[in-house]
Design a protein around this motif. Sequence first.
Motif, PDB file in Angstrom:
ATOM      1  N   ASP A  61       0.824  -1.213   0.000  1.00 57.37           N
ATOM      2  CA  ASP A  61       0.000   0.000   0.000  1.00 57.37           C
ATOM      3  C   ASP A  61       0.855   1.259   0.000  1.00 57.37           C
ATOM      4  OD1 ASP A  61      -2.554  -1.334   0.206  1.00 57.37           O
ATOM      5  OD2 ASP A  61      -2.069  -1.752   2.312  1.00 57.37           O
ATOM      6  N   PHE A  62       2.012   1.183   0.610  1.00 59.62           N
ATOM      7  CA  PHE A  62       2.912   2.334   0.657  1.00 59.62           C
ATOM      8  C   PHE A  62       4.349   1.855   0.763  1.00 59.62           C
ATOM      9  CE2 PHE A  62       1.981   1.428   5.097  1.00 59.62           C
ATOM     10  CZ  PHE A  62       3.194   1.617   5.755  1.00 59.62           C
ATOM     11  N   ILE A  63       5.251   2.720   0.322  1.00 54.67           N
ATOM     12  CA  ILE A  63       6.689   2.454   0.412  1.00 54.67           C
ATOM     13  C   ILE A  63       7.353   3.713   0.941  1.00 54.67           C
ATOM     14  CG2 ILE A  63       8.800   1.891  -0.867  1.00 54.67           C
ATOM     15  CD1 ILE A  63       7.009   0.500  -2.954  1.00 54.67           C
ATOM     16  N   ALA A  64       8.196   3.549   1.939  1.00 53.81           N
ATOM     17  CA  ALA A  64       8.980   4.658   2.476  1.00 53.81           C
ATOM     18  C   ALA A  64      10.441   4.446   2.118  1.00 53.81           C
ATOM     19  CB  ALA A  64       8.820   4.743   3.996  1.00 53.81           C
ATOM     20  N   CYS A  65      11.073   5.524   1.701  1.00 50.25           N
ATOM     21  CA  CYS A  65      12.468   5.449   1.251  1.00 50.25           C
ATOM     22  C   CYS A  65      13.184   6.675   1.814  1.00 50.25           C
ATOM     23  CB  CYS A  65      12.482   5.424  -0.270  1.00 50.25           C
ATOM     24  SG  CYS A  65      14.091   5.143  -1.019  1.00 50.25           S
ATOM     25  N   THR A  66      13.759   6.539   3.011  1.00 51.32           N
ATOM     26  CA  THR A  66      14.342   7.685   3.711  1.00 51.32           C
ATOM     27  C   THR A  66      15.859   7.658   3.638  1.00 51.32           C
ATOM     28  OG1 THR A  66      14.303   6.464   5.809  1.00 51.32           O
ATOM     29  CG2 THR A  66      12.406   7.848   5.318  1.00 51.32           C
ATOM     30  N   GLU A  67      16.429   8.751   3.125  1.00 49.32           N
ATOM     31  CA  GLU A  67      17.884   8.890   3.001  1.00 49.32           C
ATOM     32  C   GLU A  67      18.481   7.651   2.334  1.00 49.32           C
ATOM     33  OE1 GLU A  67      19.713  11.593   3.622  1.00 49.32           O
ATOM     34  OE2 GLU A  67      17.896  12.699   4.167  1.00 49.32           O
ATOM     35  N   THR A  68      17.838   7.218   1.282  1.00 44.18           N
ATOM     36  CA  THR A  68      18.247   6.016   0.549  1.00 44.18           C
ATOM     37  C   THR A  68      18.431   6.298  -0.936  1.00 44.18           C
ATOM     38  OG1 THR A  68      17.114   4.564   2.121  1.00 44.18           O
ATOM     39  CG2 THR A  68      17.543   3.663  -0.065  1.00 44.18           C
ATOM     40  N   ALA A  69      17.554   7.124  -1.526  1.00 40.65           N
ATOM     41  CA  ALA A  69      17.579   7.327  -2.976  1.00 40.65           C
ATOM     42  C   ALA A  69      18.899   7.906  -3.461  1.00 40.65           C
ATOM     43  CB  ALA A  69      16.418   8.225  -3.399  1.00 40.65           C
ATOM     44  N   GLU A  70      19.589   8.676  -2.607  1.00 38.57           N
ATOM     45  CA  GLU A  70      20.877   9.250  -3.013  1.00 38.57           C
ATOM     46  C   GLU A  70      21.984   8.197  -3.071  1.00 38.57           C
ATOM     47  OE1 GLU A  70      20.484   9.777   1.450  1.00 38.57           O
ATOM     48  OE2 GLU A  70      19.184   9.989  -0.305  1.00 38.57           O
ATOM     49  N   HIS A  71      21.716   7.000  -2.529  1.00 36.01           N
ATOM     50  CA  HIS A  71      22.698   5.912  -2.556  1.00 36.01           C
ATOM     51  C   HIS A  71      22.507   4.993  -3.763  1.00 36.01           C
ATOM     52  CE1 HIS A  71      24.015   6.814   1.584  1.00 36.01           C
ATOM     53  NE2 HIS A  71      22.739   6.969   1.867  1.00 36.01           N
TER      54      HIS A  71
ATOM     55  N   PRO B 203      -1.852   0.011  -7.045  1.00 38.81           N
ATOM     56  CA  PRO B 203      -2.573   1.157  -7.616  1.00 38.81           C
ATOM     57  C   PRO B 203      -3.187   2.013  -6.498  1.00 38.81           C
ATOM     58  CG  PRO B 203      -3.069  -0.824  -8.862  1.00 38.81           C
ATOM     59  CD  PRO B 203      -2.286  -1.272  -7.661  1.00 38.81           C
ATOM     60  N   GLY B 204      -2.966   3.300  -6.574  1.00 38.84           N
ATOM     61  CA  GLY B 204      -3.448   4.209  -5.541  1.00 38.84           C
ATOM     62  C   GLY B 204      -2.512   4.351  -4.360  1.00 38.84           C
ATOM     63  N   GLY B 205      -1.414   3.584  -4.343  1.00 44.83           N
ATOM     64  CA  GLY B 205      -0.499   3.608  -3.209  1.00 44.83           C
ATOM     65  C   GLY B 205       0.401   4.832  -3.205  1.00 44.83           C
ATOM     66  N   TRP B 206       1.093   4.998  -2.093  1.00 48.07           N
ATOM     67  CA  TRP B 206       1.960   6.162  -1.883  1.00 48.07           C
ATOM     68  C   TRP B 206       3.403   5.725  -1.702  1.00 48.07           C
ATOM     69  CZ3 TRP B 206       0.496  11.219  -2.152  1.00 48.07           C
ATOM     70  CH2 TRP B 206      -0.881  11.476  -2.163  1.00 48.07           C
ATOM     71  N   ILE B 207       4.314   6.484  -2.317  1.00 51.56           N
ATOM     72  CA  ILE B 207       5.751   6.306  -2.118  1.00 51.56           C
ATOM     73  C   ILE B 207       6.291   7.604  -1.536  1.00 51.56           C
ATOM     74  CG2 ILE B 207       7.980   5.858  -3.215  1.00 51.56           C
ATOM     75  CD1 ILE B 207       6.463   4.427  -5.458  1.00 51.56           C
ATOM     76  N   GLY B 208       6.945   7.506  -0.391  1.00 52.31           N
ATOM     77  CA  GLY B 208       7.549   8.673   0.241  1.00 52.31           C
ATOM     78  C   GLY B 208       9.061   8.622   0.116  1.00 52.31           C
ATOM     79  N   ILE B 209       9.646   9.671  -0.446  1.00 54.08           N
ATOM     80  CA  ILE B 209      11.099   9.767  -0.639  1.00 54.08           C
ATOM     81  C   ILE B 209      11.614  10.920   0.216  1.00 54.08           C
ATOM     82  CG2 ILE B 209      12.981  10.091  -2.284  1.00 54.08           C
ATOM     83  CD1 ILE B 209      11.416   7.619  -2.940  1.00 54.08           C
ATOM     84  N   GLN B 210      12.627  10.642   1.007  1.00 52.53           N
ATOM     85  CA  GLN B 210      13.292  11.696   1.773  1.00 52.53           C
ATOM     86  C   GLN B 210      14.755  11.750   1.360  1.00 52.53           C
ATOM     87  OE1 GLN B 210      12.648  11.531   6.000  1.00 52.53           O
ATOM     88  NE2 GLN B 210      14.045  13.195   6.459  1.00 52.53           N
ATOM     89  N   THR B 211      15.135  12.860   0.734  1.00 55.04           N
ATOM     90  CA  THR B 211      16.511  13.062   0.284  1.00 55.04           C
ATOM     91  C   THR B 211      16.721  14.561   0.072  1.00 55.04           C
ATOM     92  OG1 THR B 211      18.175  12.345  -1.350  1.00 55.04           O
ATOM     93  CG2 THR B 211      15.973  12.811  -2.191  1.00 55.04           C
ATOM     94  N   ARG B 212      17.932  15.037   0.243  1.00 55.92           N
ATOM     95  CA  ARG B 212      18.212  16.455   0.031  1.00 55.92           C
ATOM     96  C   ARG B 212      18.151  16.793  -1.449  1.00 55.92           C
ATOM     97  NH1 ARG B 212      18.689  19.391   5.001  1.00 55.92           N
ATOM     98  NH2 ARG B 212      19.234  17.808   6.558  1.00 55.92           N
ATOM     99  N   LEU B 213      17.439  17.859  -1.779  1.00 57.95           N
ATOM    100  CA  LEU B 213      17.319  18.266  -3.171  1.00 57.95           C
ATOM    101  C   LEU B 213      18.555  19.032  -3.628  1.00 57.95           C
ATOM    102  CD1 LEU B 213      13.637  19.485  -3.498  1.00 57.95           C
ATOM    103  CD2 LEU B 213      14.595  17.276  -4.157  1.00 57.95           C
ATOM    104  N   CYS B 214      18.890  18.847  -4.888  1.00 55.78           N
ATOM    105  CA  CYS B 214      19.985  19.576  -5.518  1.00 55.78           C
ATOM    106  C   CYS B 214      19.381  20.690  -6.361  1.00 55.78           C
ATOM    107  CB  CYS B 214      20.814  18.629  -6.387  1.00 55.78           C
ATOM    108  SG  CYS B 214      22.279  19.381  -7.118  1.00 55.78           S
ATOM    109  N   VAL B 215      19.613  21.932  -5.980  1.00 59.06           N
ATOM    110  CA  VAL B 215      19.064  23.051  -6.738  1.00 59.06           C
ATOM    111  C   VAL B 215      19.895  23.254  -8.005  1.00 59.06           C
ATOM    112  CG1 VAL B 215      18.147  24.144  -4.667  1.00 59.06           C
ATOM    113  CG2 VAL B 215      20.435  24.753  -5.472  1.00 59.06           C
ATOM    114  N   GLU B 216      19.345  23.989  -8.954  1.00 56.65           N
ATOM    115  CA  GLU B 216      19.950  24.093 -10.284  1.00 56.65           C
ATOM    116  C   GLU B 216      21.374  24.651 -10.243  1.00 56.65           C
ATOM    117  OE1 GLU B 216      20.113  23.416 -14.293  1.00 56.65           O
ATOM    118  OE2 GLU B 216      18.536  22.826 -12.883  1.00 56.65           O
TER     119      GLU B 216
END
Length: 233
Positions: free
Chosen positions: A135-145, A162-175
Amino acid sequence: MPIPDRTDPAARRPVCPLCGADGPEGPLRGRTRRFWRCGRCRLTFLGPQDHPTRVDEETRYRLHRNAPDHAGYRQALDRLAGPLAARLRPGMEGLDYGSGPGPALAAMLAERGLRVTNYDPIFAPDPAALARTWDFIACTETAEHFREPGVEFDRLARLIRPGGWIGIQTRLCVENQDLAAWWYAEDPTHLCFYARATFDWIGARHGWDVIGPTGDVVLLNASGPAPPRRPSP
């Protein structure tokens, strides 16, 4: 479809590990490392020849202070746990993707009535967690790896219902991010950095609605069927 590992032998420019585009901008100089930026999806990434070894990577992870009872760590994780849980119902089943050695997030979400399974390729390598949907996936301080973010997000697309939520926590890189002055770019296990435009590209590829980013958190909602997959160039 996995992104092929190709490098232009003349220019020594790696292809984007997220969207597969050739000819990235760069090299962009960090303080001690060299990065590239994709002109299509705006991912900033380290070339595969500069990735740390698996041994060095695991050694670094084991230095992290991420025990479930660490107050500061829980406070940081709540930036994602709060808005993600607000969109869920008690009893829903989710996956902590990249849970690490101290699965604090699972405990925090369980306190909110959610059922969480941990998956981590090093610390919780449970293949059964990748053989079903959630139903949901959490991905904290992982996507940058992610060494191959295109492969990883394709996997998340298969895992989310379908209809589920994925939460990503990672620092954004500005332009115009000064990579040489950005502490986040100096962690040797941080291999790729996402801009707002990057998450827009990810959402468009998979048919996900993109909520945010708010601070270092972005929520992705699998609100409908994914569009037909386009072959990578």
